[in-house]
Write an enzyme that holds these catalytic residues in place. Structure first.
Site, PDB file in Angstrom:
ATOM      1  N   CYS A  53      30.292  30.399  33.949  1.00 11.92           N
ATOM      2  CA  CYS A  53      31.374  29.334  34.228  1.00 11.92           C
ATOM      3  C   CYS A  53      32.751  29.276  34.346  1.00 11.92           C
ATOM      4  CB  CYS A  53      31.180  28.544  33.016  1.00 11.92           C
ATOM      5  SG  CYS A  53      32.919  28.428  31.813  1.00 11.92           S
TER       6      CYS A  53
ATOM      7  N   GLN B 116      46.187  46.283  46.011  1.00 13.56           N
ATOM      8  CA  GLN B 116      44.452  47.124  45.434  1.00 13.56           C
ATOM      9  C   GLN B 116      45.158  46.769  43.926  1.00 13.56           C
ATOM     10  OE1 GLN B 116      42.665  48.983  48.770  1.00 13.56           O
ATOM     11  NE2 GLN B 116      44.546  49.727  48.901  1.00 13.56           N
ATOM     12  N   ASN B 117      46.159  47.478  43.646  1.00 18.53           N
ATOM     13  CA  ASN B 117      45.860  47.393  41.878  1.00 18.53           C
ATOM     14  C   ASN B 117      45.989  46.135  41.023  1.00 18.53           C
ATOM     15  OD1 ASN B 117      46.679  50.362  43.293  1.00 18.53           O
ATOM     16  ND2 ASN B 117      48.413  50.364  42.942  1.00 18.53           N
TER      17      ASN B 117
ATOM     18  N   CYS C 160      31.193  33.462  26.320  1.00 18.51           N
ATOM     19  CA  CYS C 160      31.992  32.119  26.578  1.00 18.51           C
ATOM     20  C   CYS C 160      30.427  31.421  25.486  1.00 18.51           C
ATOM     21  CB  CYS C 160      31.746  31.950  27.581  1.00 18.51           C
ATOM     22  SG  CYS C 160      32.507  30.691  28.396  1.00 18.51           S
TER      23      CYS C 160
ATOM     24  N   HIS D  76      42.636  42.387  44.822  1.00 20.70           N
ATOM     25  CA  HIS D  76      41.276  43.153  44.139  1.00 20.70           C
ATOM     26  C   HIS D  76      41.612  42.341  42.344  1.00 20.70           C
ATOM     27  CE1 HIS D  76      40.405  46.659  46.963  1.00 20.70           C
ATOM     28  NE2 HIS D  76      40.062  44.844  46.926  1.00 20.70           N
TER      29      HIS D  76
ATOM     30  N   CYS E  23      29.803  28.818  27.014  1.00 23.90           N
ATOM     31  CA  CYS E  23      28.144  28.941  28.109  1.00 23.90           C
ATOM     32  C   CYS E  23      27.336  29.416  28.104  1.00 23.90           C
ATOM     33  CB  CYS E  23      29.050  28.099  29.474  1.00 23.90           C
ATOM     34  SG  CYS E  23      29.068  29.941  29.762  1.00 23.90           S
TER      35      CYS E  23
ATOM     36  N   ALA F 214      54.560  58.540  45.708  1.00 19.87           N
ATOM     37  CA  ALA F 214      55.256  57.478  46.292  1.00 19.87           C
ATOM     38  C   ALA F 214      56.809  57.223  45.744  1.00 19.87           C
ATOM     39  CB  ALA F 214      54.123  56.737  45.841  1.00 19.87           C
TER      40      ALA F 214
ATOM     41  N   GLY G 120      49.644  55.518  49.076  1.00 23.47           N
ATOM     42  CA  GLY G 120      49.021  55.200  47.836  1.00 23.47           C
ATOM     43  C   GLY G 120      47.853  54.575  47.887  1.00 23.47           C
TER      44      GLY G 120
ATOM     45  N   TYR H 290      36.737  49.082  31.240  1.00 21.67           N
ATOM     46  CA  TYR H 290      37.576  48.366  31.366  1.00 21.67           C
ATOM     47  C   TYR H 290      38.074  47.873  30.470  1.00 21.67           C
ATOM     48  CZ  TYR H 290      36.093  47.883  36.050  1.00 21.67           C
ATOM     49  OH  TYR H 290      36.207  48.465  37.943  1.00 21.67           O
TER      50      TYR H 290
END
Ligand code: BJW
Ligand code: ZN
Length: 234
Positions: free
Chosen positions: A113, A84-85, A135, A102, A137, A218, A174, A51
């Site tokens: 938390c 959805q992007n 975090c 999403h 916590c 697109a 798309g 990510y």
């Protein structure tokens, strides 16, 4: 007018899609390992690296003519964008009403938390496994996106259902139309007698049911779609 967009609208900006056979993200990693709660619990370092890498990639791209065309439609109609992007290219192109089904890859939060994380994020030009920030916590920091098995954000979902149910036409652009509940939105429109136009170079499970299909990328189709609408729908 309501637009439902998926990864394909950002493909021409250089953001890889998920399921395109050769270029798609899922040709290299297992979706249920990298984009599911189980995957996160098993190896957060791997998911975090992936990510951060996509976050890095998305910071360096620009909206394309497809995003810009959708934003320009607001000069002529009330436009709602259901996406959805997890990129922010619709907003950056100027669209005002964007609902993120999403989540967003520009927001991070604690997986325990839920507190928003405001700290620095390292540049990650290649996914290299790395420890996630923690975090206060004791929870782990994760992207504020929706993984398989997780519920969609309630408010975005409700606004999307309303936007689709109240539309005069729904443009689906798309998306492979296989991930639910998002893929149920065009079905909802059709059940209410609202025309659905699919813009996608490839056929999808929606194609046969759609009122019309435009088999073009697109960024090619969207800049002239508004003028072509009457003939497409006649
Ligand atoms: C171009 C182009 C160009 C190329 N121009 N086009 C049966 C019924 C209902 C649900 C399920 C079911 N079985 C299983 C489920 C659950 C599951 C699901 O749908 N699975 C299916 C895959 C079978 N759904 C979920 O788990 C969802 N949650 C849920 O159902 O919650 C229930 C619940 C309630 C209460 C408590 C708990 C749970 C959540 C789904 C989350 C999806 N998350 C991801 C990752 C997001 C973060 C990230 O970005 O990493 O979302 S997965 C991935 O797929 C991402 C996308 O938004 C999503 C859709 O993909 P998209 O956008 O369609 O991309 P592609 O790559 O598939 O397609 C690209 C298309 O573009 C292609 O068609 C190309 O041809 C085209 N294209 N170039 C135009 N230039
Ligand atoms: Zn926390």
């Amino acid at each position: 007018m309501t637009v439902l967009s998926g990864a394909g609208i950002s493909a021409e900006s250089g953001v890889p899609t998920f399921r395109d056979v050769e270029t798609g993200l899922w040709s290299k990693v297992d979706p249920y390992e990298i984009s599911s709660t189980q995957g996160w619990q098993r190896h957060p370092e791997k998911v975090w690296a992936w990510y951060l890498w996509r976050h890095y990639l998305m910071q360096g791209v620009q909206p394309n003519d497809g995003h810009r065309a959708v934003a320009a439609w607001e000069d002529h109609a009330e436009v709602h964008v259901v996406t959805q992007n997890v990129d922010n290219l619709h907003e950056r192109a100027g669209s005002q009403r964007v609902y993120h089904l999403h989540g967003s890859l520009f927001e991070f939060r604690c997986d325990r938390c839920q507190d928003e994380y405001q700290g620095e994020l390292p540049d990650m030009p290649e996914p290299v496994e790395t420890e996630t920030p923690q975090c206060r916590c004791g929870g782990l920091i994760r992207p504020n996106v929706v993984w398989f098995g997780e519920a969609l954000p309630e408010s975005a979902w409700q606004k999307s259902v309303d936007a689709v149910g109240n539309a005069d036409v729904v443009i689906v652009v798309g998306t492979s139309s296989i991930v639910y509940p998002a893929a149920g939105l065009p079905e909802l429109a059709l059940a209410n007698g609202i025309p659905v136009i699919e813009v996608n170079p490839e056929p999808t499970p929606l194609s046969n049911a759609a009122t019309a299909t435009v088999r073009e990328p697109a960024a090619v189709a969207l800049p002239t779609l508004l003028q072509r609408l009457p003939s497409i729908l006649s």
